[in-house]
Design an enzyme around this catalytic site. Structure first.
Site, mmCIF file in Angstrom:
data_model
loop_
_atom_site.group_PDB
_atom_site.id
_atom_site.type_symbol
_atom_site.label_atom_id
_atom_site.label_comp_id
_atom_site.label_asym_id
_atom_site.label_seq_id
_atom_site.Cartn_x
_atom_site.Cartn_y
_atom_site.Cartn_z
ATOM 1 N N HIS A 82 0.790 -1.243 0.000
ATOM 2 C CA HIS A 82 0.000 0.000 0.000
ATOM 3 C C HIS A 82 0.816 1.284 0.000
ATOM 4 O O HIS A 82 0.350 2.324 -0.450
ATOM 5 C CB HIS A 82 -1.027 0.000 1.136
ATOM 6 N N GLU A 119 3.487 5.400 -3.205
ATOM 7 C CA GLU A 119 3.599 6.718 -2.598
ATOM 8 C C GLU A 119 5.024 7.029 -2.135
ATOM 9 O O GLU A 119 5.501 8.146 -2.274
ATOM 10 C CB GLU A 119 2.645 6.792 -1.416
ATOM 11 N N ASP A 120 5.685 6.039 -1.560
ATOM 12 C CA ASP A 120 6.955 6.318 -0.897
ATOM 13 C C ASP A 120 8.203 5.810 -1.615
ATOM 14 O O ASP A 120 9.311 6.064 -1.158
ATOM 15 C CB ASP A 120 6.949 5.702 0.516
#
Ligand code: MN
Length: 735
Positions: free
Chosen positions: A87, A91-92
């Site tokens: 997840h 994003e990271d």
């Protein structure tokens, strides 16, 4: 080397955690699933390698924990486990959604996309958090698992908030209490919701949290003893039923106890229902209802129930799928105890919410699914319509999260669930947008009621429509459901847009006539000239006719006009001076309402003065003295041209005379409005009406009332009373 030993230990720890997660997933895995999960784990490991959480732990601990929460606390399957493990990857880390799609397919990619925060610039008045939340919910239309994983992610972040800096703690804790806890509640994830709320309290009010936790622990033994003695007589009866059951007695959450302390303004010791006794039956589906009620009867055979606290969510489950039978009874120790009676199936739905609900969906109970699915459908609809700002959206959304429900019926007997406080108009919009938009009123239990009539449980509602009816601004105050609100807003926006287009055409034509150009600069100056907020506002007011387009030509003479205005102001000032002077001459004071007065006078028709008004007398050529109000439209002319014919006048006494006055009344039309208005006038205030003319069009009501009043106080009271009549928007005196 020490460091390498540590790393080695860390590696083992990661593998241990991964295996633990896999073990928990085992019962639900199908062939090939374990392999996919391993691939996701390895991808995540590699992507996050070298990254650490604020606590210093390896980052991978976080996705592993989130995956485990998804399995054990929500009951989700392989796709969710994979998505949970990945997840934070997009994003990271350097991974893109395309990479995820290539490696794990489009389903997982869609979920991950929904879980990835938006980056970039935001419109003024919006906030990144609001946009992210909205984006996450948008994915709801594709897959509700996005939200469930997001909630698991949030829960784990709350559990590990300790190592965050204080400002982050507060930000995350507040977001959680504002959005995520209610969302968990709405999806039926009660365990999640309670833990989130307790953690919120821990980080926002540590002292209170510690105090309550301590007291809960300190009273544990006494509570256990109490519960044992409380259930003893019931147990004997339960044995006769010959079914498996379980009895739990658990304290309410710290947060809910704190809320009770605040609400009732009492210390911990005086919160009367600190805990609930839960009786969980393991019985076949078709026997659920009758056995639960059987147990209810056992409980109330021994303990006196509080009739106001009986909740039957078995016959009508909550919209989030919750089913249970609750009663609060008086124990022999003189203490109120909440008893929750439910079956194993209901208990699992209550704890695990949406996912458990799906598990049982194969079962024959169709009413369980309707509530929650209707809600999801409703959220989907709000999302699809909403084009306003993200913040406005969240407000709407939250109002949907918190609300309790009211259950009503269609004329055919279909059950409709609406938020508490919903009105006939909400009902109409729930049926269909067309029905809502043309709703004139309703029949509730065969009785005619207005649009804003608040519905009660069990009401049978029939909507009356009219082709002529259209939504108006005040409707927004009549409804509570976000569905109705957004439909009304849409209709108003649409109407405004059409009116603006009309206005545009008018202005274009007019400017052409005046040989002026239609461009932004001129429009802005015209807007300033008419003192409107913006160009669209100007076009709107012209479109509605509230600003007369023929006045645009006066804009052309703006400069000259400005000069004229200054002159006019001067003139009026002079007149006032004159009037003051004439008033100081006590010798020709005209006392009105005094029968001994020698001078004969009449009240002018142009302004209908009544006692209390500021007035003056005017000597006419053939009709004696006429009394005008100083605010009369003709006053300026009379005073300036014929100053010598003015007599100072004053009301003599408060003797009761009747004077004629006229009121204009504007409102939104509804059934019974006219009779309510005339009721206020004739029975409540005992005013005599001379005439009443009413004009209704497009749901708007405009009336002219000629009546007899005593003085300005009287008419003031009347205006106030009339403005309180439901539907009345404005009442003003006509000159
Ligand atoms: Mn995360």
């Amino acid at each position: 080397m020490v460091v390498e030993e540590d790393l080695e230990e860390e590696r083992k720890q990661i593998i241990r955690r991964y295996r633990r997660m896999l073990r928990k997933a085992k019962p639900i895995l199908k062939e090939g699933d374990a392999k996919l999960i391993k691939k996701a784990f390895n991808t995540s490991m590699e992507a996050h390698s070298g990254m650490r959480r604020k606590s210093g732990e390896p980052y991978i601990f976080h996705p592993l924990e989130v995956a485990e929460i998804c399995i054990t606390e929500i009951g989700l399957g392989t796709t969710s486990i994979i998505s949970a493990l990945l997840h934070d990857v997009v994003e990271d880390t350097d991974y893109e959604i395309d990479d995820i799609e290539r490696l794990f397919g489009s389903k997982v990619a869609t979920i991950i996309d929904g879980l990835t925060k938006i980056s970039g610039v935001f419109e003024y008045g919006s906030s990144q958090q609001a946009e992210n939340f909205r984006k996450m919910l948008l994915t709801l239309s594709d897959d509700v698992r996005v939200i469930l994983i997001k909630l698991a992610d949030r829960l784990h972040n709350m559990r590990t908030l300790e190592s965050m800096p204080r400002n982050k703690q507060l930000k995350i804790a507040n977001e959680t209490i504002y959005l995520y806890a209610p969302l968990a509640h709405r999806l039926g994830l009660y365990v999640f919701k309670s833990e989130m709320e307790d953690l919120y309290l821990k980080y926002s009010e540590l002292e209170i949290y510690n105090e309550i936790t301590q007291k809960i622990n300190a009273t544990k033994d006494a509570r256990g003893k109490f519960i044992r003695s409380f259930i003893k007589p019931i147990k004997d009866n339960l044995a006769k039923l010959k079914v498996e059951y379980e009895i739990k007695g658990r304290p309410k959450s710290v947060y809910s106890i704190w809320n009770k302390m605040k609400k009732q303004a009492v210390p911990f010791e005086e919160v009367y229902d600190l805990f609930a006794v839960r009786i969980i039956l393991d019985v076949p589906y078709e026997l659920e209802k009758s056995l639960c009620w059987q147990v209810y009867s056992f409980v109330t055979d021994y303990y006196q129930p509080n009739p106001d606290r009986l909740r039957d969510w078995i016959s009508i489950p909550k919209a989030n799928g919750y089913e249970s039978l609750h009663t609060t009874v008086m124990s022999d120790k003189g203490q109120w105890v909440e008893v929750q009676i439910r079956t194993k199936r209901m208990d699992e739905i209550a704890e695990k919410g949406y996912a458990a609900h799906w598990k049982y969906k194969g079962g024959s109970n169709s009413s369980v699914e309707t509530g929650l699915e209707m809600w999801i459908g409703n959220v989907r609809e709000i999302l699809e319509q909403n084009d306003g700002s993200a913040i406005e959206f969240i407000d709407d959304f939250r109002s949907n999260l918190y609300s309790d429900e009211v259950f009503v019926f269609t004329p055919k007997g279909d059950l409709i669930t609406l938020p508490a406080e919903a009105t006939a108009l909400d009902f109409a919009f729930d049926i269909h947008t067309e029905v809502g938009s043309h709703c004139l009123g309703a029949k509730v239990n065969q009785k005619l009621v207005p649009l804003n009539f608040k519905l009660k449980n069990g009401d049978q509602v029939e909507i009356l429509t009219s082709k002529k009816q259209r939504p108006n601004e005040s409707w927004l105050q009549y409804v509570v459901s976000s569905k109705a609100k957004s439909k009304i807003k849409d209709a108003l926006k649409e109407e405004r847009k059409n009116i603006i287009d009309d206005g545009k055409e008018v202005v274009k034509r007019k400017l052409k006539q005046l040989k002026m150009e239609y461009h932004q600069d001129n429009l802005q100056r015209i807007a300033d000239f008419f003192d409107t907020k913006s160009v669209p506002d100007l076009l709107y007011l012209i479109g509605t006719g509230k600003i007369d387009h023929s006045l645009i030509k006066s804009f052309k003479k703006e400069e000259k006009k400005k000069q004229n205005i200054t002159e006019e102001v001067d003139q009026i000032n002079q007149l006032e001076e004159k009037l003051k002077k004439s008033k100081t001459k006590d010798n020709d004071l005209l006392l009105l309402g005094d029968d001994l007065n020698i001078v004969d006078y009449k009240f002018s028709k142009c302004c209908n003065p009544i006692p209390g008004d500021d007035v003056f007398g005017f000597i006419t050529v053939s009709d004696g003295v006429k009394i005008h109000r100083t605010t009369c439209p003709n006053a300026a002319e009379l005073l300036s041209k014929y100053g010598y014919r003015i007599i100072k006048a004053k009301w003599a006494s408060s003797r009761k005379h009747s004077f004629e006055a006229a009121l204009s009344i504007i409102g939104t039309d509804r059934i019974g409005l006219i009779s309510d208005v005339s009721n206020v006038i004739s029975s409540e205030l005992k005013v005599n009406m001379r005439s009443l003319s009413i004009n209704t069009e497009g749901g708007i009501f405009e009336g002219n009332i000629q009546l007899y009043v005593e003085d300005t106080n009287h008419i003031g009271t009347l205006i106030k009373k009339l403005e309180k009549v439901q539907g009345v928007v404005k009442v003003s005196r006509l000159d």
